[in-house]
Design a protein around this motif. Structure first.
Motif, PDB file in Angstrom:
ATOM      1  N   LEU A 129      28.494  42.572  26.433  1.00  0.00           N
ATOM      2  CA  LEU A 129      29.116  41.569  25.570  1.00  0.00           C
ATOM      3  C   LEU A 129      30.294  40.962  26.316  1.00  0.00           C
ATOM      4  O   LEU A 129      31.163  41.692  26.799  1.00  0.00           O
ATOM      5  N   GLU A 130      30.327  39.659  26.419  1.00  0.00           N
ATOM      6  CA  GLU A 130      31.421  38.996  27.124  1.00  0.00           C
ATOM      7  C   GLU A 130      32.647  38.862  26.231  1.00  0.00           C
ATOM      8  O   GLU A 130      32.538  38.530  25.048  1.00  0.00           O
ATOM      9  N   VAL A 131      33.819  39.097  26.817  1.00  0.00           N
ATOM     10  CA  VAL A 131      35.091  38.784  26.172  1.00  0.00           C
ATOM     11  C   VAL A 131      35.645  37.571  26.905  1.00  0.00           C
ATOM     12  O   VAL A 131      35.920  37.631  28.112  1.00  0.00           O
ATOM     13  N   ASN A 132      35.798  36.472  26.180  1.00  0.00           N
ATOM     14  CA  ASN A 132      36.144  35.193  26.805  1.00  0.00           C
ATOM     15  C   ASN A 132      37.512  34.722  26.308  1.00  0.00           C
ATOM     16  O   ASN A 132      37.745  34.632  25.098  1.00  0.00           O
ATOM     17  N   TRP A 142      43.078  35.036  19.026  1.00  0.00           N
ATOM     18  CA  TRP A 142      42.149  36.038  19.531  1.00  0.00           C
ATOM     19  C   TRP A 142      41.245  35.419  20.593  1.00  0.00           C
ATOM     20  O   TRP A 142      41.080  34.198  20.646  1.00  0.00           O
ATOM     21  N   PRO A 143      40.662  36.238  21.444  1.00  0.00           N
ATOM     22  CA  PRO A 143      39.671  35.726  22.393  1.00  0.00           C
ATOM     23  C   PRO A 143      38.349  35.536  21.658  1.00  0.00           C
ATOM     24  O   PRO A 143      38.255  35.768  20.452  1.00  0.00           O
ATOM     25  N   ASN A 144      37.335  35.102  22.365  1.00  0.00           N
ATOM     26  CA  ASN A 144      35.986  35.090  21.797  1.00  0.00           C
ATOM     27  C   ASN A 144      35.229  36.266  22.411  1.00  0.00           C
ATOM     28  O   ASN A 144      35.143  36.341  23.629  1.00  0.00           O
ATOM     29  N   PRO A 145      34.699  37.192  21.616  1.00  0.00           N
ATOM     30  CA  PRO A 145      34.703  37.170  20.161  1.00  0.00           C
ATOM     31  C   PRO A 145      35.976  37.749  19.561  1.00  0.00           C
ATOM     32  O   PRO A 145      36.815  38.307  20.270  1.00  0.00           O
ATOM     33  N   LEU A 150      34.770  42.948  18.422  1.00  0.00           N
ATOM     34  CA  LEU A 150      34.899  43.888  19.542  1.00  0.00           C
ATOM     35  C   LEU A 150      35.003  45.331  19.047  1.00  0.00           C
ATOM     36  O   LEU A 150      34.366  46.236  19.596  1.00  0.00           O
ATOM     37  N   LYS A 151      35.789  45.536  18.007  1.00  0.00           N
ATOM     38  CA  LYS A 151      35.958  46.884  17.475  1.00  0.00           C
ATOM     39  C   LYS A 151      34.655  47.393  16.860  1.00  0.00           C
ATOM     40  O   LYS A 151      34.314  48.576  16.995  1.00  0.00           O
ATOM     41  N   ARG A 152      33.926  46.516  16.184  1.00  0.00           N
ATOM     42  CA  ARG A 152      32.652  46.916  15.596  1.00  0.00           C
ATOM     43  C   ARG A 152      31.637  47.244  16.684  1.00  0.00           C
ATOM     44  O   ARG A 152      30.896  48.232  16.586  1.00  0.00           O
ATOM     45  N   LYS A 160      29.506  48.185  27.193  1.00  0.00           N
ATOM     46  CA  LYS A 160      29.383  47.225  28.292  1.00  0.00           C
ATOM     47  C   LYS A 160      30.130  45.935  27.943  1.00  0.00           C
ATOM     48  O   LYS A 160      29.757  45.210  27.022  1.00  0.00           O
ATOM     49  N   ILE A 161      31.197  45.681  28.685  1.00  0.00           N
ATOM     50  CA  ILE A 161      32.040  44.503  28.461  1.00  0.00           C
ATOM     51  C   ILE A 161      32.172  43.735  29.769  1.00  0.00           C
ATOM     52  O   ILE A 161      32.402  44.321  30.826  1.00  0.00           O
ATOM     53  N   THR A 162      31.994  42.419  29.705  1.00  0.00           N
ATOM     54  CA  THR A 162      32.294  41.571  30.854  1.00  0.00           C
ATOM     55  C   THR A 162      33.386  40.583  30.451  1.00  0.00           C
ATOM     56  O   THR A 162      33.674  40.414  29.260  1.00  0.00           O
ATOM     57  N   LEU A 163      34.001  39.933  31.435  1.00  0.00           N
ATOM     58  CA  LEU A 163      35.131  39.050  31.193  1.00  0.00           C
ATOM     59  C   LEU A 163      34.810  37.628  31.606  1.00  0.00           C
ATOM     60  O   LEU A 163      34.123  37.399  32.593  1.00  0.00           O
TER      61      LEU A 163
END
Length: 206
Positions: A129-132, A142-145, A150-152, A160-163
């Motif tokens: 899941l990307e954090v944008n 807040w960022p997207n999402p 993110l917590k859910r 797995k997190i990408t930026l």
């Protein structure tokens, strides 16, 4: 390993020289009832999807924001069911950027059923899941999402997190990346991932 949070000098130099390194490809797809249809067959179909949500938000008068956003999440989920050639799902709630001010408060429970389907699908298929940070750039808090998403994702077992920064201009590359360690830590994450030859490489936040 690559430290994406402490590259202010490098990022500045890249902005000055407009130096961009291609580490991946951002793509968009359209959902099809006939799953066997070639997804690359029609570029016009893909382009139509790119701006569909923003057009709805501009043109549909009286539509509740929650209805429009839920419709976008439904479309995204349909896309994920017919397309598997990706490593990370990005821009999960980007449509909120196009809602007229003031932007309404986000409550996960308003979209819990469809968002849980999306997040569980990503986890089950080992997708990131990307954090944008473009949400921050657009003036959101807040960022997207959203942090609740993110917590859910984390509570469901997602790790797995990408930026990303949606850096369509050199000056927007790695925008507000210095804020990401605290944001990710608040959501429960201790690392993020980069991809090399489509294989994940884990980077510690510590």
């Amino acid at each position: 390993e690559t430290d994406l949070f402490n590259q202010k000098e490098t990022a500045s130099r890249k902005r000055q020289n407009a130096e961009i390194r291609l580490n991946g490809i951002e793509t968009d797809i359209s959902a099809y009832k006939e799953k066997k249809k070639d997804l690359s067959e029609s570029r016009s179909d893909t382009e139509a999807r790119l701006n569909a949500v923003s057009k709805i938000l501009r043109e549909v008068e009286g539509a509740r924001e929650t209805q429009v956003l839920e419709g976008d999440y439904e479309t995204l989920y349909e896309n994920l069911l017919v397309f598997d050639h990706y490593q990370t799902a990005g821009h999960l709630d980007y449509a909120v950027r196009y809602i007229k001010k003031p932007v309404p408060e986000f409550h996960y429970e308003d979209y819990a059923e469809i968002l849980d389907k999306i997040l569980i699908h990503l986890i089950k298929h080992e997708k990131a899941l990307e954090v944008n940070t473009a949400g921050l750039k657009a003036g959101l808090s807040w960022p997207n999402p959203h942090m609740e998403i993110l917590k859910r994702y984390h509570s469901l077992g997602g790790r797995k997190i990408t930026l990303g920064s949606d850096g369509h201009r050199p000056e927007h590359m790695a925008y507000a990346f210095d804020r990401l360690p605290s944001i990710l830590a608040e959501a429960g994450f201790t690392c993020y991932e980069i991809y090399r030859k489509q294989k994940p490489v884990e980077i510690s936040l510590i």
